[in-house]
Enzyme design. Structure first.
Site, PDB file in Angstrom:
ATOM      1  CB  CYS A  77       0.330   1.918   4.064  1.00 45.59           C
ATOM      2  SG  CYS A  77      -1.360   1.299   3.883  1.00 45.59           S
ATOM      3  CB  CYS A  81      -0.917  -0.031   1.225  1.00 46.89           C
ATOM      4  SG  CYS A  81      -1.802   1.500   1.544  1.00 46.89           S
TER       5      CYS A  81
END
Length: 312
Positions: A76, A73
């Protein structure tokens, strides 16, 4: 508040009860101390499905921020360093529990992590929705400040020693302006009139102080819900669908309970039903609650869109 934040929201929609009594595995998660003192631990640590019960218990002492992330991600990887930096600068008043959703599917399911990064708070074992997606550092700071305020309302005011957490030469977080600090101290003490007066004075000195506007809206909400009983309020609202005061009470309780869409939907439905000359108080209450949740929150954006369509 001016960004995605918990405000007074203690979410009940996320069920973490199945994670409370799971056998604890060896991990970096902190174990609560005995004797009522704050647990000695690192401020940032990884947790798993197996040992998350320890984190729930820890949240009864110190607020916990849960970062649900994954290696693949991109947002993230942008957000996680920001979360770690801000938690570190708070010096033990919050801790950060990191959850790899790929390795911990039960936690991902329990938190209903439909998209990541997902950041959730834990206060006294209860989840508090914070935000989804990568947000700027300034927004993270404000969200965490408001999470601390919320935790104080629930008696969670402990801390953990910062230990040897590296600072990387970073400067400590700046002190709050005096009036903001006075308001924060009053909120922690449950003295909402004093907190409101401090924020009002800050706004009189600087009408563009967005943090003071957000804080004042939050204090007003906390003050209102303190006197309400959920069952009585719902019964009164059901018996008088166009009673503005009754609908306000339930909307406040819904927002404070984490049912943000329900709160907005109730007031928007009421706004749509009322004649034009009776709508102003409902619009004002909606705008105030938008400020509590945060203008950048998707739920606020949707509700603003519907309000605009009703107005024009």
């Amino acid at each position: 508040m001016s960004n995605p934040a918990p405000g007074a929201v203690m979410r009940g929609a996320v069920d973490l009860s199945s994670l409370r009594n799971r056998p604890a595995a060896q991990s970096a998660a902190p174990a609560p101390s005995t004797g009522g003192e704050a647990p000695a631990s690192r401020l940032v640590f990884d947790v798993t499905d197996a040992d998350f019960g320890q984190v729930l218990e820890l949240s009864r002492t110190v607020p916990v921020v849960v970062d649900l992330w994954a290696e693949w991600c991109g947002p993230c990887t942008q957000l996680s360093p920001v979360l770690e930096k801000v938690v570190t600068e708070l010096g033990g008043r919050l801790v950060l529990a990191k959850v790899d959703v790929d390795a911990n599917p039960q936690l991902a399911q329990s938190f209903r992590a439909q998209s990541i990064p997902l950041v959730v708070g834990l206060v006294a074992g209860q989840p508090v929705q914070l935000f989804t997606g990568a947000v700027p550092e300034a927004q993270v700071r404000e969200v965490f400040t408001q999470l601390l305020q919320l935790a104080a309302q629930h008696g969670v005011t402990g801390s953990v020693p910062a230990g040897e957490t590296p600072t990387d030469g970073e400067s400590p977080a700046p002190a709050l302006p005096p009036l903001h600090q006075a308001a924060f101290d009053a909120i922690e003490a449950g003295d909402y009139p004093v907190a409101a007066a401090a924020y009002e004075q800050a706004l009189s000195e600087n009408p563009r102080d967005e943090d003071a506007k957000a804080g004042l809206a939050q204090v007003h909400l906390l003050s209102r819900v303190q006197r309400l009983d959920l069952g009585e309020a719902r019964a009164a609202a059901a018996g008088a669908p166009r009673d503005v005061a009754a609908q306000f009470d339930v909307a406040d309780l819904d927002l404070a309970g984490g049912h943000v869409d329900d709160a907005f939907g109730r007031l928007l439905d009421l706004f749509a039903e009322l004649p034009d000359d009776e709508r102003a108080p409902v619009r004002e209450r909606l705008l105030e609650l938008f400020g509590v949740v945060g203008d950048a929150d998707p739920r606020v954006i949707r509700a603003r869109g519907r309000l605009a369509s009703l107005l024009f």
